[in-house]
Every structure is written in structure tokens, then in C-alpha cells.
Scaffold this active site. Sequence first.
Site, PDB file in Angstrom:
ATOM      1  N   TYR A   3      -2.001  -1.450  10.105  1.00 10.83           N
ATOM      2  CA  TYR A   3      -1.991  -1.639   8.805  1.00 10.83           C
ATOM      3  C   TYR A   3      -1.054  -1.198   7.992  1.00 10.83           C
ATOM      4  O   TYR A   3      -0.152  -1.563   7.241  1.00 10.83           O
ATOM      5  CB  TYR A   3      -3.369  -1.025   8.171  1.00 10.83           C
ATOM      6  N   SER A  61       0.892  -1.298   0.121  1.00 16.28           N
ATOM      7  CA  SER A  61      -0.017  -0.089  -0.099  1.00 16.28           C
ATOM      8  C   SER A  61       0.926   1.321   0.108  1.00 16.28           C
ATOM      9  O   SER A  61       2.089   1.279   0.630  1.00 16.28           O
ATOM     10  CB  SER A  61      -0.885  -0.092   1.183  1.00 16.28           C
TER      11      SER A  61
END
Length: 262
Positions: free
Chosen positions: A164, A147
Site C-alpha cells: 500500500y 495517501s
Amino acid sequence: MSSAKLFDLTGKTAIVTGGGSGLGRVMALALAEAGANVVVCSRRLEVCEKVVQEIEGLGSQAIALALDVTEPASVRQGLDQAISHFGKIDILVNSSGTVYEAPATEMPLEQWRAMMDINVTGTFLMCQAVGKHMIENEYGKIINISSSIGFKGTDPEAVDSIGYTTSKGAVMTLTKDLAVKWGRHGVTVNSIAPGVFQTGMNNPEIPGTLVQKAGPIIASQVPVRRLGEDNDIVGAVLYFASTASDYCTGQILVVDGGLGAK
């Protein structure tokens, strides 16, 4: 070699984890359109079966497997089934992932562990199992989905998930280290780092997602003035999956509309 042949995946077989929905589904369909056989995996068999139907509608071959990337036995069984059906695995796309938002001071340990387990350990276990098979065949293309927010800290008003961001940063380092270790065996390992896409965990129709909360605001900050759409990921995955990227390994390709350049 012609440019068309550089991206032709005819005769190749790809495994896509998290392939039943979101960007995983998009990439599975893209690989199939390029000629690959596709093994669509996730813990939810029913969504994978729907994607298989879509792939078969394109004239390509595919199978659906229920697979838990955090369990070595499930990974091994899934790989054995895939090899039994198609003979070999040439491409692995690790797209399984999860996110849980909470302030760092309040992040529940069980949620932190879940993100590490699925996003990092799951990616490693798939790389380990499939990578061994690829090394034996002296050929393979591994694509780990990280990401763009794994590069740095994030504003808590945008994404407040320390687990995350940390896990996606770890996926990038995992990618680079495996690339160094496995390049000599004919296996390339690269990563795609998407920005904010309107799909999967960021579906604007799901209350509480980043796009649902702040889609227009984020889009106004992206240099190309929009959020990511399904087709924006296709070129990246086909490049890393094909002969076109044979001299490219250990790389992180950011697909974020230029937001990270600011």
C-alpha cells in the site's frame, strides 16, 4: 472573478472512481453540490446507484457505471458511456484503491500485485483514457487520491502494508510526471494525500481496520487531536476540481491534521 464563481462547477462533468463508498462517495457528493454532473464508478454497481440517488436528491445529475479500473476495455467502455450521456468529461477523481496488511517478509505476491494493479495501474489507465479526451478538449482537472503514508516508511504497528505504501508513493510520482507532460495541453494533474480518516477502508465499525485497532491512540498524536472526517476532504477536492486551481499542477495536498509535520 468572485470567490463563489472560482469554485462553481456548474456545467462541468466529473468521473469519480471508487465513488460508491468511503471518501469517493463524499467527493462525488461534494462535486455534485458544487454544480457538477457526476459519473459514479466502481466494480459494485449497486453502491454507485445509491450514491446517484443521493446526488439526484441534491438536484444534480448523475449516472452509475460498473467499471473495473484494472481492465482497459472496461475503462474505455465506461468513458464512452459517460461521454455519450454528458457530452464531455472535465474532471477525473481517481479514488479506487485497496489495501492488504501483512509483514513485508510475509506479503503474498497476489496481494502485492492486487494493490499495484488497482492503486497504480488502475489510476494510470483512467488518467490515460480520460487524459486523452481532456487533451483533445484542451481542458481537464485530474485528481489522484494517494495517501500521507506514501511519503515514507510506516511503523508496522500502525500500518503494516508494504504494498500500500509503495503504491501510494507511485501515485504521487505518476501525478507529478503527468502534470509536467500535460500542463501545456490545459490539463492539470494534482493529488490529495489523506491521513487517517474514519471512513471507507478505515471504518471504525469494521474489525481489524486501523481506526478500529488504534483510533484513539492515533488521534492523540495528530496535532489537531482528532481523525479525519468526511467534510475535511471536501475543500481539497473542490479546489483541485475548479478554476481556483488553474495555476496549480503537480502538487500533493496532504490532509492529515498536521501529523506529517511532526
